[in-house]
Design an enzyme around this catalytic site. Sequence first.
Site, PDB file in Angstrom:
ATOM      1  CE1 TYR A  20      -3.770  -2.285   0.040  1.00 23.71           C
ATOM      2  CE2 TYR A  20      -3.004  -3.052   2.175  1.00 23.71           C
ATOM      3  CZ  TYR A  20      -3.853  -3.186   1.096  1.00 23.71           C
ATOM      4  OH  TYR A  20      -4.763  -4.196   1.057  1.00 23.71           O
ATOM      5  NE  ARG A  84      18.085  -9.269  25.905  1.00 24.49           N
ATOM      6  CZ  ARG A  84      17.159  -9.903  25.187  1.00 24.49           C
ATOM      7  NH1 ARG A  84      17.519 -10.577  24.112  1.00 24.49           N
ATOM      8  NH2 ARG A  84      15.889  -9.827  25.549  1.00 24.49           N
ATOM      9  CB  THR A 110      20.562   9.121  27.930  1.00 19.06           C
ATOM     10  OG1 THR A 110      20.047   7.840  28.289  1.00 19.06           O
ATOM     11  CG2 THR A 110      19.434  10.022  27.488  1.00 19.06           C
ATOM     12  CG  HIS A 158     -32.243  12.118   9.388  1.00 23.04           C
ATOM     13  ND1 HIS A 158     -31.777  12.129  10.685  1.00 23.04           N
ATOM     14  CD2 HIS A 158     -32.776  13.347   9.170  1.00 23.04           C
ATOM     15  CE1 HIS A 158     -32.041  13.302  11.240  1.00 23.04           C
ATOM     16  NE2 HIS A 158     -32.643  14.066  10.334  1.00 23.04           N
ATOM     17  CB  SER A 288     -18.046  -9.590  -8.599  1.00 20.10           C
ATOM     18  OG  SER A 288     -18.458 -10.842  -8.083  1.00 20.10           O
TER      19      SER A 288
END
Length: 483
Positions: A20, A84, A110, A158, A288
């Site tokens: 994508y 680690r 840091t 609506h 389809s």
Amino acid sequence: MAAGGDTMTSSYQSPLCSRYASQEMSYNFSDDKKFSTWRLLWVYLAKAEKELGLNITDEQLAQMQANIHNIDYQMAAEKEKETRHDVMAHVQTFAACCPLAAPIIHLGVTSAFVGDNTDLMLMKDGFDILLPKVARCIDRLKSFALKNKNIATLGFTHLQPAQLTTVGKRTCLWIQDLLMDLKNIERTKENTPFRGVKGTTGTQASFLQLFNASHEKVITLDRRVAEMAGFQDLLKICGQTYTRKIDIDCVYVLSSLGATVHKMCTDIRLLASMKEIEEPFEDAQIGSSAMPYKRNPMRCERCCSLARHLMTLMASPMHTLSVQWMERTLDDSANRRITIAEAFLTADAILNTLQNVCEGLIVYPKVIQRNINQELPFMATENIIMAMVKTGGDRQECHEKIRVLSQEAATQVKQLGLDNDLMARIRKDSYFAKIHNQLDQLLDPHSFVGRAPEQVTEFVEQDVNPALVPYIDKLQDFAILKV
């Protein structure tokens, strides 16, 4: 496939990258971009420390600069397995190819120095990738709105037929939301600050020690590194990390964009089901596998699907901020690696597809007119009453006549599945003879759209065009779908 095969097919690959998102956004959150930015920040730090009097040589800086992109990922992986600790693994890997500079790499800082500042730089660069894409979608929709500003169409409230609007005016509803997204992203990008050089808990104590308690030099160091990284705004206060509220702001504007696109593409999907508007459909495209006649709105469906994911990402940075105990905890690291990158990659993927949709929207005016014809007679009843009153008719008597005829026409439509024949009934009724010659005019769809066409023109001239000015040289790029 057995273990040890092609990793592209035998292990999970994020569809955001493989399917994508654009190559430029995928690169923006790649290991190459991330770890070369870490090294770039170490170079900025060393340069600024040298400017302020620390014993750092030009040879050390040159060696660091020359190896910014020379990353031995196998060595880094081995070092991380031993220590680690991802940052220290890359410090040691960088030092291995910069032996002269090894003593001064990561001096005084840091892990958050490279981790947090890089994240802020990547987000800023990510916004730079997204902004022209939002602008291009707005530009394409602007052209579509102007072209179709006079085509009357049913408005819906609506999801029920309501007063008419125009195709162009409805398009401006989408543009207005995208304009808000454009401005929100611009503002967030400009307001995103740099964490800077703050030390272990944000107190800059290590740098006071390096610079013999010179507060002025510590402040200057902070500013110089921010300037080199391209930031004007610099956090004055932070713990070990920058406040994760910044992540909320950045992901929020992208999630909000997702909501905009979901609404717009849902509208197009609904209009496609009514056969009024369709997204682009190629000659060889299959709608389809079972029903050859179908022209499914797959691009808009993809946008909605990705937008749904983008909207859900908003929750993660909120939860992260809420549990950053005291100066910081590390339970933000893993989810931020996923959430921030996915938010930008998903927004990018959506905009790539949306631009393609906006460039090829198809309008079917005759279908729109047919749908209007089924509803407009009912909407025109008030105009008919007013016309009758002007000829001397009684408003209440006219209202009752039309009420009866409307109910009869509604029965034809709802119970018998026939066309709306209200106008034919009015034309046959001698009571309305005085206005029979006015009915065509009273039913002209354009008399029901109000100022919709003018609103489109005014909106484009006053709001859209000025917002697109900063992107004028990037508006002609065309979307290329990856699928």
